[in-house]
Design a protein around this motif. Structure first.
Motif, PDB file in Angstrom:
ATOM      1  N   ASP A   1      -6.985   3.251  -6.522  1.00 40.86           N
ATOM      2  CA  ASP A   1      -6.470   3.178  -5.158  1.00 40.86           C
ATOM      3  C   ASP A   1      -6.008   1.739  -4.901  1.00 40.86           C
ATOM      4  O   ASP A   1      -6.781   0.785  -5.075  1.00 40.86           O
ATOM      5  CB  ASP A   1      -7.585   3.569  -4.187  1.00 40.86           C
ATOM      6  CG  ASP A   1      -7.142   3.532  -2.724  1.00 40.86           C
ATOM      7  OD1 ASP A   1      -5.990   3.129  -2.448  1.00 40.86           O
ATOM      8  OD2 ASP A   1      -7.950   3.899  -1.860  1.00 40.86           O
TER       9      ASP A   1
ATOM     10  N   LEU B   1       0.803  -1.222   0.000  1.00 42.99           N
ATOM     11  CA  LEU B   1       0.000   0.000   0.000  1.00 42.99           C
ATOM     12  C   LEU B   1       0.834   1.270   0.000  1.00 42.99           C
ATOM     13  O   LEU B   1       0.291   2.358  -0.138  1.00 42.99           O
ATOM     14  CB  LEU B   1      -0.945  -0.006   1.210  1.00 42.99           C
ATOM     15  CG  LEU B   1      -1.901  -1.200   1.282  1.00 42.99           C
ATOM     16  CD1 LEU B   1      -2.725  -1.141   2.559  1.00 42.99           C
ATOM     17  CD2 LEU B   1      -2.801  -1.255   0.053  1.00 42.99           C
TER      18      LEU B   1
ATOM     19  N   ARG C   1      -5.642   0.191  -2.295  1.00 47.64           N
ATOM     20  CA  ARG C   1      -6.466  -0.486  -1.283  1.00 47.64           C
ATOM     21  C   ARG C   1      -7.674  -1.168  -1.925  1.00 47.64           C
ATOM     22  O   ARG C   1      -8.303  -2.023  -1.302  1.00 47.64           O
ATOM     23  CB  ARG C   1      -6.950   0.501  -0.223  1.00 47.64           C
ATOM     24  CG  ARG C   1      -5.900   0.811   0.839  1.00 47.64           C
ATOM     25  CD  ARG C   1      -6.499   1.590   2.002  1.00 47.64           C
ATOM     26  NE  ARG C   1      -5.552   1.667   3.106  1.00 47.64           N
ATOM     27  CZ  ARG C   1      -5.445   0.763   4.064  1.00 47.64           C
ATOM     28  NH1 ARG C   1      -6.245  -0.288   4.064  1.00 47.64           N
ATOM     29  NH2 ARG C   1      -4.563   0.899   5.036  1.00 47.64           N
ATOM     30  N   GLY C   2      -7.981  -0.786  -3.140  1.00 45.54           N
ATOM     31  CA  GLY C   2      -9.123  -1.377  -3.829  1.00 45.54           C
ATOM     32  C   GLY C   2      -8.766  -2.508  -4.765  1.00 45.54           C
ATOM     33  O   GLY C   2      -9.629  -2.984  -5.510  1.00 45.54           O
TER      34      GLY C   2
ATOM     35  N   PRO D   1       2.688   4.279  -5.111  1.00 45.08           N
ATOM     36  CA  PRO D   1       1.680   5.089  -5.801  1.00 45.08           C
ATOM     37  C   PRO D   1       0.988   4.288  -6.904  1.00 45.08           C
ATOM     38  O   PRO D   1       1.616   3.437  -7.554  1.00 45.08           O
ATOM     39  CB  PRO D   1       2.497   6.246  -6.396  1.00 45.08           C
ATOM     40  CG  PRO D   1       3.868   5.686  -6.558  1.00 45.08           C
ATOM     41  CD  PRO D   1       4.066   4.715  -5.423  1.00 45.08           C
ATOM     42  N   PRO D   2      -0.290   4.552  -7.151  1.00 46.70           N
ATOM     43  CA  PRO D   2      -0.999   3.841  -8.227  1.00 46.70           C
ATOM     44  C   PRO D   2      -0.341   4.006  -9.591  1.00 46.70           C
ATOM     45  O   PRO D   2      -0.395   3.098 -10.417  1.00 46.70           O
ATOM     46  CB  PRO D   2      -2.393   4.472  -8.198  1.00 46.70           C
ATOM     47  CG  PRO D   2      -2.548   5.013  -6.822  1.00 46.70           C
ATOM     48  CD  PRO D   2      -1.187   5.445  -6.392  1.00 46.70           C
TER      49      PRO D   2
ATOM     50  N   THR E   1     -11.214  -1.488  -7.299  1.00 46.02           N
ATOM     51  CA  THR E   1     -10.724  -0.605  -8.360  1.00 46.02           C
ATOM     52  C   THR E   1     -10.054  -1.352  -9.505  1.00 46.02           C
ATOM     53  O   THR E   1     -10.032  -0.865 -10.636  1.00 46.02           O
ATOM     54  CB  THR E   1      -9.722   0.404  -7.775  1.00 46.02           C
ATOM     55  OG1 THR E   1      -8.662  -0.314  -7.118  1.00 46.02           O
ATOM     56  CG2 THR E   1     -10.394   1.326  -6.787  1.00 46.02           C
TER      57      THR E   1
END
Length: 268
Positions: A40, A20, A42-43, A23-24, A103
């Motif tokens: 994200d 986590l 986290r998704g 960066p995406p 996501t």
């Protein structure tokens, strides 16, 4: 079956929550998919299937789907197991509900196997009334893993990457993947669940290892200066294929320095 693991649960060289911190945009770079830049981490949904056949085809279906997701205080591993093929539609509906709000998907060879197979079964079960999984933002870890390790280890199968890159050791409860379809057929015939416990373990390890592998690949892209000389060389070639020549040059120079230093140590 469902289990919640803490974010500091260690699998391989780091903790699950290490993923986590990246960066995406780096995940989008890794996947070669700009859609992931807005995702994200986290998704992310980590998806792995165990199926009745390894070559696909209309008669092949997933009898076990493992899905890993980050939640506020941990990582949830949920496994859907078909006690009988008649439960397939219920499993697929529940899986789609679990994926709502996620996501992006993360798989290992999912582009070539897991997602097309699940989409085929969803078409049969729901008569096409769903958005194809293959159309979602997706990070398939197989391709970047090959770019980093092909030619350096005998195989880029997930089990081989666990041994040579992630320092993950499976217990004796594991089972070779090629045996799994036949073991499920035996379960349907006999009702004895003993071997299915081994298959559940195998699937859970696959999901957790995908998290560790994703973090390792992101770290290699984020901090090439910390990579070993062979990894730096692989990264340089990767950058060059992407026409990112300044960073390719940096990685080539790092690989050269590492190789020279290794030569000096061996000479000493």
């Amino acid at each position: 079956l469902e289990e919640t693991l803490p974010l500091d649960h260690r699998h391989g060289p780091g903790a699950l929550g290490d993923l986590l911190r990246y960066p995406p945009a780096l995940a989008a770079e890794l996947a070669g998919n700009p859609a992931l830049a807005a995702a994200d981490l986290r998704g992310l949904a980590f998806l792995d299937t165990e199926t009745t056949g390894l070559s696909g085809g209309a008669g092949t279906f997933a009898f076990l789907v493992g899905l890993g997701r980050f939640v506020d205080d941990g990582f949830v591993l949920r496994q859907y197991f078909l006690r009988a093929p008649a439960e397939e539609r219920a499993m697929l509906v529940a899986l789609l509900a679990d994926l709502e709000g996620q996501t992006a998907l993360v798989t290992f060879n999912g582009r070539g196997f897991d997602l097309p197979l699940l989409d085929t079964r969803l078409i049969v079960a729901l008569k096409g009334r769903h958005q194809p999984l293959a159309g979602r933002p997706h990070l398939d870890l197989l391709l970047p893993a090959r770019r980093l390790w092909r030619g350096r280890i005998a195989s880029c199968a997930l089990s081989s990457l666990e041994t040579h890159a992630l320092q993950v050791a499976r217990s004796g409860d594991d089972v070779p993947g090629y045996l799994i379809p036949g073991m499920y057929v035996d379960f349907l015939r006999t009702g004895d669940p003993a071997d299915m416990l081994r298959v559940l373990y195998h699937n859970a390890m696959d999901v957790l290892s995908m998290v560790a592998l994703a973090a390792h690949l992101l770290e290699a892209r984020a901090r090439p200066a910390a990579a070993s000389a062979p990894e730096a060389l692989a990264l340089a070639r990767w950058r060059a294929r992407e026409a990112d020549l300044p960073r390719a040059e940096f990685d080539y120079r790092h690989a050269l320095r590492g190789s020279l230093a290794l030569g000096d140590r061996l000479a000493a």
